[in-house]
Design a protein around this motif. Structure first.
Motif, PDB file in Angstrom:
ATOM      1  N   ASN A 645      -2.154   8.595  -5.779  1.00  0.00           N
ATOM      2  CA  ASN A 645      -2.993   7.437  -5.410  1.00  0.00           C
ATOM      3  C   ASN A 645      -2.583   6.167  -6.132  1.00  0.00           C
ATOM      4  N   LEU A 646      -1.273   5.941  -6.259  1.00  0.00           N
ATOM      5  CA  LEU A 646      -0.773   4.739  -6.941  1.00  0.00           C
ATOM      6  C   LEU A 646      -0.875   3.531  -6.023  1.00  0.00           C
ATOM      7  N   SER A 647      -1.331   2.416  -6.595  1.00  0.00           N
ATOM      8  CA  SER A 647      -1.325   1.153  -5.872  1.00  0.00           C
ATOM      9  C   SER A 647      -1.131   0.019  -6.864  1.00  0.00           C
ATOM     10  N   GLU A 648      -0.598  -1.083  -6.379  1.00  0.00           N
ATOM     11  CA  GLU A 648      -0.473  -2.304  -7.174  1.00  0.00           C
ATOM     12  C   GLU A 648      -1.389  -3.342  -6.545  1.00  0.00           C
ATOM     13  N   GLU A 649      -2.375  -3.805  -7.313  1.00  0.00           N
ATOM     14  CA  GLU A 649      -3.398  -4.702  -6.774  1.00  0.00           C
ATOM     15  C   GLU A 649      -3.810  -5.733  -7.814  1.00  0.00           C
ATOM     16  N   ASN A 650      -4.569  -6.705  -7.334  1.00  0.00           N
ATOM     17  CA  ASN A 650      -5.197  -7.662  -8.235  1.00  0.00           C
ATOM     18  C   ASN A 650      -6.232  -6.918  -9.080  1.00  0.00           C
ATOM     19  N   GLU A 651      -6.228  -7.150 -10.377  1.00  0.00           N
ATOM     20  CA  GLU A 651      -7.109  -6.414 -11.289  1.00  0.00           C
ATOM     21  C   GLU A 651      -8.528  -6.989 -11.224  1.00  0.00           C
ATOM     22  N   ARG A 652      -9.197  -6.670 -10.124  1.00  0.00           N
ATOM     23  CA  ARG A 652     -10.499  -7.271  -9.833  1.00  0.00           C
ATOM     24  C   ARG A 652     -11.383  -6.269  -9.104  1.00  0.00           C
ATOM     25  N   ASP A 653     -12.567  -6.040  -9.651  1.00  0.00           N
ATOM     26  CA  ASP A 653     -13.582  -5.254  -8.965  1.00  0.00           C
ATOM     27  C   ASP A 653     -14.196  -6.147  -7.889  1.00  0.00           C
ATOM     28  N   GLN A 677      -4.645 -14.373  -9.567  1.00  0.00           N
ATOM     29  CA  GLN A 677      -3.719 -13.324  -9.147  1.00  0.00           C
ATOM     30  C   GLN A 677      -3.137 -12.689 -10.391  1.00  0.00           C
ATOM     31  N   ASN A 678      -3.724 -11.566 -10.783  1.00  0.00           N
ATOM     32  CA  ASN A 678      -3.210 -10.832 -11.933  1.00  0.00           C
ATOM     33  C   ASN A 678      -3.055  -9.377 -11.511  1.00  0.00           C
ATOM     34  N   LEU A 679      -1.844  -9.025 -11.161  1.00  0.00           N
ATOM     35  CA  LEU A 679      -1.588  -7.714 -10.587  1.00  0.00           C
ATOM     36  C   LEU A 679      -1.291  -6.682 -11.656  1.00  0.00           C
ATOM     37  N   GLY A 680      -1.704  -5.479 -11.386  1.00  0.00           N
ATOM     38  CA  GLY A 680      -1.384  -4.326 -12.218  1.00  0.00           C
ATOM     39  C   GLY A 680      -1.266  -3.114 -11.325  1.00  0.00           C
ATOM     40  N   THR A 681      -1.078  -1.963 -11.921  1.00  0.00           N
ATOM     41  CA  THR A 681      -1.017  -0.741 -11.135  1.00  0.00           C
ATOM     42  C   THR A 681      -2.068   0.240 -11.633  1.00  0.00           C
ATOM     43  N   VAL A 682      -2.551   1.092 -10.708  1.00  0.00           N
ATOM     44  CA  VAL A 682      -3.487   2.160 -11.047  1.00  0.00           C
ATOM     45  C   VAL A 682      -3.010   3.436 -10.373  1.00  0.00           C
TER      46      VAL A 682
END
Length: 824
Positions: A645-653, A677-682
């Motif tokens: 379930n890896l994704s790279e997204e904006n670190e925002r709820d 726009q602050n992207l990370g991965t989860v």
């Protein structure tokens, strides 16, 4: 280069060096044997298509003149045999090694002091060049790069070779070692001081120890084989600096006598020794700590000379012992109240002996909405006792952030313009207006950021200070009402304080996504997150804690944490204090202020997030800001993974709920607003899994770097997080170009990635767990060499994170960002 030309060059070189102290310029090494495509030349560097158009002959680096003295600037090198009008670079490093690189061999490595490059040169029509101003040219190099008496360096030349035999377009010469010793000194600078670990790498070389801590020494037999079987004296001496060591290499132990040790055995564990059982002093004046150098006197003659090891020999001490930074400083404090008019009420704290202190830095405190400017005595008294002046002022927070920023600006300006009258003029002439810190709370926390934005963009022009005078902006539990263009700490050092129990600025709605301010900062930045701390716990007023959640901390406990972090925070950013930096990133479990609440209190959970600014020169492996494809890093290199379930997204709820719904990957992340726009991965895992990023070949030399650094947080309320509640552990692995690996569990140093604060509620979301708390983990690169791992730090191919199975926690959900290689 043909044999006739080479013979001529060699003869000329011998004639030119007749006045040189030959012992200081060592024998050339790294000749062309074992070259990448059979282009061997045992008399120079690997074969190139140089001045003689013969790929069987290489370019030759010679010491062609001058004295190898760090106190002069006459040392000279000449390079023969490069192609006509080609470009090249002379570089130097503290260590030696060998690795194929381009069409040649690279043999100059960091040795713990960096690889430093001189300006680009261009050869003449004959393919030759003479290189001068070596010593003066090194003086601007970062860290310990400047050539000093008592230092040893290796020199080599990289050059373009477009028609070279192996097709890589560049090659290298042989290498030359130079010892810049004026008197005494062995030049063998290495890491010695630290603490033992229960698992690999079995020892952590550390820069900073608390007073009362045991100080150990460790030597790795694989890295220092000449010491095995040797009985030596270990000295702890007052830090001297390179010039003092050059002029006085005598050894005087601050403890009264050296410690005798005998080295032997096959690993680090067998060569770890207790050197001091907590007796070293860490308190002097207002300094955070005292610096010491550690010397292994191998021949036991009481002098630092050839064959000895030293942890030190630079402007930075080998290690530091620090005081209780949470305790009051040596100065008594005067507190004064006065007003300069509407919203100019000020509460100022200063050392009683200010008249004898010269000019001292200024700290300005801007309170939040409904707060009072007289509620920050814990900040004012503490910093003033260490020689700072702290001014807390009335803040016009009611209308909003803009008016709050105005009162920060006007109070700072009024204070600096009225020093002749404040408290009878006692502060006049004693404020360093070029070293200012702004600290704001709640609306004042965003207010100081807005004030910086207005100041730095020219929207507000004060009379008595400029943007360059603001050295640090620090926000305590700030709101985030304004857009990134309106509230942006870009261009200034920035720090953030967060309380996970905050029942006012709670992180749920976008106006309280406090971490977004941290992400907007682009210089040195840091944060501290305190689980159990409420909004009101950060001041000392009569209002309540404004806190919700389990395991709430008292105001006294929060203030003890604050005092212990405030002094290193300001000392680091304002004064450049070296040991203070450790307080900003080392995990709380292994290093914290002496006077902070004890780690035996399970309610005290503190995490740090630290990232250097661009001036540090760190190498970014992946910050997820570009190349949105999950198989490509932001540095343009391949990424491989089998985590789930890896994704790279904006670190925002995105739904003001911290609930895990399976729809938004960044639930619980409050590091961005919709306009950021602050992207990370989860990603997550339930079986043995990995995530791996390849290293740019031009950045593959890790020998001149210090740490592998990354930021990570557990995914709140995710089933994997709930199932294995606790610190998250996993393994970090380096792999070199030959496929050799070395692995370290992050728990080896005392902690993992903290579990989310177990607070319930959160918008429409059910479950327990609050916002994701990013924390920085740094693993010293030299630790991967421990016990003969065999890895080649000169040529690293990939950095890999292994999860589950024997690698760490069986399951988990992880947010990851800013994977980089740091210089310090």
């Amino acid at each position: 280069m043909n044999s006739i030309l080479r013979s001529f060059a060699t003869a000329a070189a011998v004639a030119l060096v007749s006045t040189v102290a030959a012992a200081q310029v060592g024998a050339s090494y790294c000749f062309g044997v074992g070259c990448p495509c059979g282009n061997d030349d045992p008399n120079a560097g690997c074969g190139s298509f140089g001045g003689d158009f013969n790929s069987n002959t290489g370019a030759l680096l010679l010491h062609s003149g001058g004295n190898a003295s760090a106190l002069q600037d006459s040392l000279e090198f000449t390079v023969y045999g490069i192609g006509a009008n080609q470009f090249g670079v002379l570089f130097m490093g503290g260590g030696q090694g060998q690795s194929t690189f381009g069409d040649g061999l690279r043999c100059v490595t960091s040795g713990g002091r960096g690889v430093h490059r001189f300006p680009v040169f261009q050869t003449d029509f004959f393919g030759d060049v003479t290189l001068q101003n070596i010593v003066s040219g090194s003086q601007g190099f970062p860290g310990a790069g400047a050539i000093q008496p008592g230092s040893s360096w290796n020199f080599q030349v990289w050059y373009r070779d477009p028609s070279g035999p192996c097709g890589n377009g560049f090659n290298l010469t042989n290498a030359i070692p130079v010892d810049f010793f004026s008197t005494g000194g062995g030049g063998n600078h290495t890491q010695l001081a630290g603490r033992p670990l229960a698992q690999y790498p079995h020892f952590e070389y550390t820069r900073t120890f608390n007073s009362g801590d045991d100080v150990y020494l460790a030597v790795d037999p694989g890295l220092q084989p000449s010491l095995m079987g040797v009985t030596a004296d270990v000295y702890v001496v007052a830090a001297k600096g390179v010039h003092a060591w050059a002029s006085d290499p005598s050894l005087v132990d601050v403890r009264g006598a050296a410690t005798q040790v005998t080295f032997g055995g096959s690993n680090v564990q067998a060569n770890t020794f207790l050197i001091d059982a907590g007796t070293l002093n860490g308190t002097v004046g207002t300094e955070v700590g005292i610096g010491y150098d550690m010397v292994v006197d191998a021949n036991q003659n009481g002098v630092y000379d050839a064959g000895d090891l030293i942890d030190g020999l630079s402007d930075e001490a080998g290690f530091y012992v620090v005081r209780d930074v949470a305790a009051p400083g040596p100065y008594s404090v005067v507190e004064t109240l006065y007003s300069g008019g509407t919203f100019l009420g000020q509460n100022t704290f200063y050392p009683a002996n200010i008249a004898s202190l010269g000019q001292v830095p200024l700290v300005v405190v801007s309170h939040g909405n409904g707060h009072n400017y007289q509620w920050y005595d814990h900040i004012g008294n503490h910093l003033a006792s260490y020689g700072y002046v702290v001014m807390s002022h009335q803040n016009n927070t009611g209308p909003g952030i803009e008016t709050a920023s105005t009162t920060t600006l006007t109070n700072t300006d009024w204070f600096l313009g009225n020093l002749a009258t404040i408290d009878g003029g006692i502060l006049n002439g004693h404020i360093d207006s070029h070293r200012i810190t702004w600290i704001g709370h709640s609306r004042g926390g965003e207010g100081v950021v807005r004030a910086w934005t207005r100041l730095s963009t020219g929207a507000f022009v004060p009379a008595n200070f400029t943007a360059a005078d603001i050295q640090l902006v620090s926000s305590i539990a700030p709101v985030t009402f304004l857009s990134p263009t309106q509230s942006n700490p870009a261009g200034v050092n920035y720090h953030l304080w967060v309380g996970s129990s905050d029942d006012d600025v709670n992180g749920l709605v976008p106006q309280t996504h406090f971490y977004a301010l941290l992400e907007r900062a682009n210089q040195d930045r840091s944060s501290i997150t305190i689980q159990g701390a409420g909004h009101g716990a950060f001041h000392n007023g009569t209002a309540g804690l404004v806190a919700t959640g389990p395991c709430l901390l008292t105001r006294a406990e929060v203030h003890a944490i604050m005092r212990g972090q405030l002094l290193p925070l300001v000392k680091h950013y304002i004064d450049g204090d070296i040991p203070s930096k450790d307080f900003l990133w080392r995990q709380w479990e292994s290093f914290k202020p002496i006077g902070a609440p004890p780690t035996t209190n399970p309610c005290v959970v503190v995490t740090f997030d630290y990232k250097d600014g661009p001036a540090a020169g760190n190498v970014v492996l992946d910050d997820f800001s570009t190349n949105s494809a999950t198989n490509l890093s932001s540095s343009g290199q391949a990424v491989a993974f089998n985590v789930q379930n890896l994704s790279e997204e904006n670190e925002r709820d995105t739904d003001s709920s911290f609930a895990w719904t399976g729809v938004q990957g960044m639930n619980g992340m409050t590091h961005s607003l919709s306009t950021d726009q602050n992207l990370g991965t989860v990603f997550d895992w339930t079986t043995p899994s990995f995530w791996e990023v390849h290293v740019d070949p031009f950045e593959a030399d890790f020998t001149d770097d210090a740490y592998l650094s990354f930021r990570a947080a557990q995914g709140t309320r995710h089933p994997n997080t709930i199932a294995a509640l606790g610190d998250l552990d996993f393994t970090v692995t380096l792999r070199d170009v030959n496929g050799i690996t070395s692995s370290i569990k992050i728990s080896a140093y005392g902690g993992g990635i903290e579990e989310p604060y177990q607070r319930s509620g959160g918008g429409s979301g059910a479950g327990v767990g609050w916002h994701d708390e990013m924390e920085t983990v740094r693993v010293r690169l030299s630790d991967f060499l421990a016990n003969g791992s065999g890895i080649n730090l000169f040529a690293i191919d990939a950095v890999r994170f292994d999860f589950g199975g024997t690698s760490g926690s069986a399951q988990g959900r992880l947010g990851l960002d800013d994977v980089e290689i740091t210089k310090d």
